[in-house]
Design a protein around this motif. Structure first.
Motif, PDB file in Angstrom:
ATOM      1  N   ALA A   1      -9.094   0.828   0.516  1.00 36.26           N
ATOM      2  CA  ALA A   1      -9.382  -0.052  -0.618  1.00 36.26           C
ATOM      3  C   ALA A   1      -8.877  -1.206  -0.227  1.00 36.26           C
TER       4      ALA A   1
ATOM      5  N   SER B   1      -1.262   7.739  -0.728  1.00 37.21           N
ATOM      6  CA  SER B   1      -2.025   8.823  -1.516  1.00 37.21           C
ATOM      7  C   SER B   1      -2.154   8.007  -3.084  1.00 37.21           C
ATOM      8  N   PRO B   2      -2.783   8.581  -3.683  1.00 33.14           N
ATOM      9  CA  PRO B   2      -2.704   8.259  -5.244  1.00 33.14           C
ATOM     10  C   PRO B   2      -1.458   8.654  -6.107  1.00 33.14           C
TER      11      PRO B   2
ATOM     12  N   GLN C   1       0.846  -1.253   0.030  1.00 32.89           N
ATOM     13  CA  GLN C   1      -0.102   0.045  -0.198  1.00 32.89           C
ATOM     14  C   GLN C   1       0.941   1.529  -0.053  1.00 32.89           C
TER      15      GLN C   1
ATOM     16  N   ASN D   1      -7.578   6.217 -11.172  1.00 33.26           N
ATOM     17  CA  ASN D   1      -8.277   6.508  -9.835  1.00 33.26           C
ATOM     18  C   ASN D   1      -6.715   6.241  -8.633  1.00 33.26           C
TER      19      ASN D   1
ATOM     20  N   LEU E   1      -4.403   1.879  -1.735  1.00 27.78           N
ATOM     21  CA  LEU E   1      -4.711   2.794  -0.678  1.00 27.78           C
ATOM     22  C   LEU E   1      -5.101   2.128   0.315  1.00 27.78           C
TER      23      LEU E   1
ATOM     24  N   GLN F   1      -6.646   4.085  -6.545  1.00 30.95           N
ATOM     25  CA  GLN F   1      -6.890   3.676  -5.479  1.00 30.95           C
ATOM     26  C   GLN F   1      -6.324   1.982  -5.339  1.00 30.95           C
ATOM     27  N   TRP F   2      -6.441   1.286  -6.304  1.00 26.52           N
ATOM     28  CA  TRP F   2      -5.746   0.103  -6.439  1.00 26.52           C
ATOM     29  C   TRP F   2      -5.342  -0.182  -7.834  1.00 26.52           C
TER      30      TRP F   2
END
Length: 119
Positions: free
Chosen positions: A97, A46-47, A43, A77, A94, A79-80
């Motif tokens: 997520a 942040s993006p 992880q 995005n 993130l 996020q993943w």
């Protein structure tokens, strides 16, 4: 060392280079009918951090393992992000997520190796 083992090592180095954390290596080789042999899950904060980790993984794998992903999905995005190296799939999340999708629990039968965070 096999080419897959070298690839895994270089992907992890790429993650650590950009301070990706909570790295888990899931060995799926003992599970039938999986889409790959290994997941590497980590992880970012942040993006933009996820983007930096993705770029670093791509660079380390290309330069040190002569490997390019067949696909990268999720950068819009961030996020993943999933990076597909055929035998190895890298998941960069993130924290929210990651908690939501909980891949480690989904693949509970896999051999999970948690790597310490590098500060």
């Amino acid at each position: 060392m096999s080419t897959t083992e070298v690839l895994i090592e270089k992907i992890i180095e790429g993650i650590q280079e950009k301070k990706g954390n909570e790295i888990v290596l899931a060995d799926l080789t003992g599970i039938e009918d999986t889409i790959c042999n290994y997941f590497i899950i980590c992880q970012g904060n942040s993006p933009s951090h996820i983007q930096a980790i993705t770029d670093s993984v791509s660079e380390f794998a290309r330069i040190h393992a002569q490997a390019k992903p067949t696909a990268i999905d999720g950068l819009r995005n961030a996020q993943w992000v999933a990076m597909d190296y055929s035998d190895v799939i890298v998941h960069i999340f993130l924290p929210d997520a990651r908690a939501f999708y909980d891949l480690e629990h989904l693949w509970a039968d896999a051999q999970l190796t948690r790597l310490p965070n590098i500060d």
